[in-house]
Design a protein around this motif. Structure first.
Motif, PDB file in Angstrom:
ATOM      1  N   GLY A  48     -50.915 -40.534 -41.209  1.00 25.06           N
ATOM      2  CA  GLY A  48     -50.699 -39.094 -41.226  1.00 25.06           C
ATOM      3  C   GLY A  48     -50.107 -38.613 -39.904  1.00 25.06           C
ATOM      4  O   GLY A  48     -50.255 -39.260 -38.864  1.00 25.06           O
ATOM      5  N   CYS A  50     -50.406 -35.701 -37.312  1.00 20.16           N
ATOM      6  CA  CYS A  50     -51.279 -34.609 -36.864  1.00 20.16           C
ATOM      7  C   CYS A  50     -50.520 -33.762 -35.846  1.00 20.16           C
ATOM      8  O   CYS A  50     -49.612 -34.249 -35.177  1.00 20.16           O
ATOM      9  CB  CYS A  50     -52.527 -35.216 -36.221  1.00 20.16           C
ATOM     10  SG  CYS A  50     -53.629 -34.013 -35.472  1.00 20.16           S
ATOM     11  N   GLU A  73     -54.295 -41.187 -37.865  1.00 18.42           N
ATOM     12  CA  GLU A  73     -54.783 -41.040 -39.240  1.00 18.42           C
ATOM     13  C   GLU A  73     -54.244 -42.254 -39.999  1.00 18.42           C
ATOM     14  O   GLU A  73     -53.323 -42.161 -40.789  1.00 18.42           O
ATOM     15  CB  GLU A  73     -54.281 -39.728 -39.855  1.00 18.42           C
ATOM     16  CG  GLU A  73     -54.697 -38.499 -39.072  1.00 18.42           C
ATOM     17  CD  GLU A  73     -54.138 -37.185 -39.643  1.00 18.42           C
ATOM     18  OE1 GLU A  73     -54.656 -36.126 -39.244  1.00 18.42           O
ATOM     19  OE2 GLU A  73     -53.202 -37.198 -40.470  1.00 18.42           O
ATOM     20  N   PRO A 163     -55.192 -38.416 -43.771  1.00 15.32           N
ATOM     21  CA  PRO A 163     -55.440 -37.248 -42.912  1.00 15.32           C
ATOM     22  C   PRO A 163     -56.921 -36.875 -42.775  1.00 15.32           C
ATOM     23  O   PRO A 163     -57.292 -36.150 -41.853  1.00 15.32           O
ATOM     24  CB  PRO A 163     -54.662 -36.121 -43.609  1.00 15.32           C
ATOM     25  CG  PRO A 163     -53.610 -36.823 -44.409  1.00 15.32           C
ATOM     26  CD  PRO A 163     -54.281 -38.077 -44.892  1.00 15.32           C
ATOM     27  N   ALA A 167     -58.145 -34.571 -39.719  1.00 12.17           N
ATOM     28  CA  ALA A 167     -58.345 -33.217 -40.251  1.00 12.17           C
ATOM     29  C   ALA A 167     -59.651 -33.113 -41.027  1.00 12.17           C
ATOM     30  O   ALA A 167     -60.352 -32.095 -40.969  1.00 12.17           O
ATOM     31  CB  ALA A 167     -57.169 -32.838 -41.150  1.00 12.17           C
ATOM     32  N   GLY A 194     -53.015 -27.755 -42.075  1.00 15.00           N
ATOM     33  CA  GLY A 194     -53.539 -29.107 -42.210  1.00 15.00           C
ATOM     34  C   GLY A 194     -55.051 -29.175 -42.133  1.00 15.00           C
ATOM     35  O   GLY A 194     -55.705 -29.843 -42.933  1.00 15.00           O
ATOM     36  N   ALA A 323     -56.395 -34.923 -48.808  1.00 11.88           N
ATOM     37  CA  ALA A 323     -55.507 -33.924 -48.222  1.00 11.88           C
ATOM     38  C   ALA A 323     -54.309 -33.718 -49.148  1.00 11.88           C
ATOM     39  O   ALA A 323     -53.928 -34.624 -49.896  1.00 11.88           O
ATOM     40  CB  ALA A 323     -55.039 -34.405 -46.848  1.00 11.88           C
ATOM     41  N   ILE A 325     -50.529 -33.660 -49.402  1.00  5.24           N
ATOM     42  CA  ILE A 325     -49.604 -34.350 -48.509  1.00  5.24           C
ATOM     43  C   ILE A 325     -48.165 -34.342 -49.014  1.00  5.24           C
ATOM     44  O   ILE A 325     -47.909 -34.137 -50.197  1.00  5.24           O
ATOM     45  CB  ILE A 325     -50.048 -35.817 -48.299  1.00  5.24           C
ATOM     46  CG1 ILE A 325     -50.106 -36.559 -49.648  1.00  5.24           C
ATOM     47  CG2 ILE A 325     -51.381 -35.888 -47.571  1.00  5.24           C
ATOM     48  CD1 ILE A 325     -50.325 -38.056 -49.515  1.00  5.24           C
ATOM     49  N   ARG A 348     -49.836 -31.715 -44.963  1.00  8.93           N
ATOM     50  CA  ARG A 348     -49.850 -32.817 -44.004  1.00  8.93           C
ATOM     51  C   ARG A 348     -48.748 -33.805 -44.374  1.00  8.93           C
ATOM     52  O   ARG A 348     -48.655 -34.228 -45.525  1.00  8.93           O
ATOM     53  CB  ARG A 348     -51.212 -33.511 -44.087  1.00  8.93           C
ATOM     54  CG  ARG A 348     -51.716 -34.241 -42.866  1.00  8.93           C
ATOM     55  CD  ARG A 348     -51.829 -33.392 -41.639  1.00  8.93           C
ATOM     56  NE  ARG A 348     -52.893 -33.810 -40.735  1.00  8.93           N
ATOM     57  CZ  ARG A 348     -53.347 -33.068 -39.744  1.00  8.93           C
ATOM     58  NH1 ARG A 348     -52.835 -31.877 -39.528  1.00  8.93           N
ATOM     59  NH2 ARG A 348     -54.297 -33.498 -38.969  1.00  8.93           N
ATOM     60  N   VAL A 350     -47.402 -37.520 -44.344  1.00  5.61           N
ATOM     61  CA  VAL A 350     -47.947 -38.877 -44.235  1.00  5.61           C
ATOM     62  C   VAL A 350     -46.771 -39.850 -44.305  1.00  5.61           C
ATOM     63  O   VAL A 350     -45.949 -39.782 -45.226  1.00  5.61           O
ATOM     64  CB  VAL A 350     -48.964 -39.173 -45.359  1.00  5.61           C
ATOM     65  CG1 VAL A 350     -49.374 -40.648 -45.344  1.00  5.61           C
ATOM     66  CG2 VAL A 350     -50.203 -38.288 -45.214  1.00  5.61           C
TER      67      VAL A 350
END
Length: 361
Positions: A48, A50, A73, A163, A167, A194, A323, A325, A348, A350
């Protein structure tokens, strides 16, 4: 003479690194240590992106050592385990979050709160015990001590689970620690990004009533209809905010930009808690009078310890929490960073490391 990153360790590794404050990332050859007796090595499949990765790539916090390979992540499949590894075997689905080391002897470590250890070692951009730099998950392989490895349950998709290692634990931990996890409580979530969207999912799964607080009226449909928040407040609408005064047991504030705290403190009941998990670069103004008048608390929270991180992932698996994504190839990375800067992602990014990161790229 200091060894170059690709000569420091025996295991050849390949990833993408930022080399200066432009934050632009490009292919990078480096190396990982051999799998020690307590180490787990794994092939990285997803990582992920961040917001901290963006800050670190551009050295906006003043702590970056270049070259930096971001990413905390990180998920993948185990390829090798050391002789003293007890709970993980080759083929297991695993992850690494924001840290890869701690002293293991201080009070925080003894309390399973390695995240508050004064000697915590970050997954990237930190000095490891052997004096070499740590490199993150924008890379093909990872080696970490078993203690800092999280097992990913079979029913969680790896890309959507990645994530959660940052997160997810960043929002789950304060809900638990500050007691904002009792069914029937009313919790506000400031910011629907996020962190915020995952906070809503965990809070709902814990049985609390959730109100999303945002500057953007456009996010109401998303918050209420898709994420099942119970209500939505536009923070700039004084009538809405006034009507909600004194109704919340706690608030998780995920916003990392400068914003006023007085309106949020006003939403809290007496003895309410405002917990900051976003990290604005400039100090916020702290009004004391509204705190005194309701015995209210402003606190902070930073990720979680390894025991709680595993608990969070298991809870997510039980409640089917992942999450939201957008999966990207590695060569889209710099464009993704530009979009992240404009908050143009739901919610998010990824990176598909397994299929798109090739040593020739």
């Amino acid at each position: 003479m200091v060894a170059s990153p690709d000569q420091e360790h025996p295991k050849k590794a390949f990833g993408w690194a930022a080399r200066d404050t432009s934050g632009v990332l490009s292919p990078f050859n480096f190396s990982r240590r051999e799998t020690g007796e307590k180490d787990v090595a794994f092939k990285v499949l997803y990582c992920g992106i961040c917001h901290s990765d963006l800050h670190m790539a551009k050295n906006e916090w003043g702590s970056t050592t270049y070259p930096v390979v971001p990413g905390h992540e990180i998920v993948g499949v185990v390829t090798e385990v050391g002789s003293k590894v007890q709970n993980i075997k080759v083929g297991d689905r695993v992850g690494v979050g924001c840290m890869v080391g701690s002293c293991r002897s201080c009070d925080s470590c003894a309390d399973h709160l390695e995240n508050y250890c004064p000697k915590m070692i970050l997954t990237y951009g930190s000095k490891y015990f052997d004096g070499t730099m740590t490199y993150g998950g924008y890379s093909d392989i990872m080696v970490a001590d078993e203690h800092f490895i999280v097992r990913i349950p079979e029913n969680l998709p790896l890309d959507g689970a990645a994530p959660l290692l940052c997160a997810g634990i960043t929002t789950y931990s304060p809900l638990r620690h500050f007691g904002l996890d009792k069914p029937g409580m009313h919790v506000g979530v400031v910011g629907l990004g996020g962190l915020g969207h995952v906070a809503v999912k965990f809070a709902k799964a814990l049985g609390v009533k959730v109100t999303v607080i945002s500057t953007s009226p456009k996010k109401k449909t998303e918050a209420v209809e898709r994420l099942h928040a119970d209500s939505f407040l536009v923070s700039s609408d004084q009538n809405e905010m006034q009507a909600a005064m004194g109704t919340m047991d706690g608030i998780i504030d995920t916003v990392s930009a400068f914003h006023p705290l007085v309106p949020l403190i006003g939403l809290l009941k007496a003895h309410g808690k405002l917990v900051m998990v976003g990290a604005p670069e400039k100090p916020l103004e702290l009004p004391v009078f509204p705190l005194i008048m309701g015995r209210k608390i402003i606190g902070g929270s930073c990720i979680g310890g390894m025991k709680e991180t595993q608990e969070m992932i298991d809870f997510a698996a039980k409640h089917n929490i992942t999450a939201d994504i957008e999966v990207i190839p590695i060569d889209y990375l710099n464009t993704a960073m530009e979009r992240l800067l404009k908050a143009d992602v739901r919610y998010r990014f990824v990176i598909d490391i397994g299929n798109t990161l090739k040593a020739s790229s």
